[in-house]
Scaffold this motif. Structure first.
Motif: not given
Length: 137
Positions: A44-62
């Motif tokens: 949820v915190g990562a998506l606050r920055e805007g929409s993401c694709r699955f792998n972008e989210l996976r990289r962001r949520v280390d």
């Protein structure tokens, strides 16, 4: 004092909330877990920055596995916190973004995250003092 049971609004009295997260069977407890669990809160915190694709989210949520991120996104989507949009392209493109409800949750969650980050020197000091006291027993 007894905690009121979770019930629909028509079953509750005027002073009881219609849902009570402290009641074992209340569905709000499950949603709270989805939002406050490690992967849910980070997603949820990562998506606050805007929409993401699955792998972008996976990289962001280390540190999150593909399986856990997929399960987390499904739970958040089911609860109306995340919107999944599949584009009919080849290869398929799927974007995830917060719903208005999810954005409201993220705003409050990020305030908590910020507080924790700012106060980490105190937390680390408390941990050191705790460990030192336990070693001295």
């Amino acid at each position: 004092m007894q905690t009121p049971a979770c019930s629909e609004a028509d079953d509750a009295t005027a002073t009881d909330p219609p849902f009570d997260v402290f009641a074992r069977a209340c569905p709000s407890r499950e949603t709270l877990e989805h939002v406050t669990g490690r992967w849910g809160s980070l997603t949820v915190g990562a998506l606050r920055e805007g929409s993401c694709r699955f792998n972008e989210l996976r990289r962001r949520v280390d540190g999150v596995s593909e399986k856990m991120l997929s399960q987390t996104l499904q739970a958040l989507e089911r609860d109306g916190i995340v919107n999944r949009e599949a584009q009919p392209t080849n290869p398929p493109r799927v974007d995830y973004e917060l719903t208005p409800f999810g954005a409201e949750i993220a705003e409050r969650l990020v305030a908590l995250i910020t507080l924790l980050e700012e106060r980490m020197p105190e937390v680390l000091g408390a941990r050191s003092a705790y460990e030192a006291a336990r070693e001295g027993r």
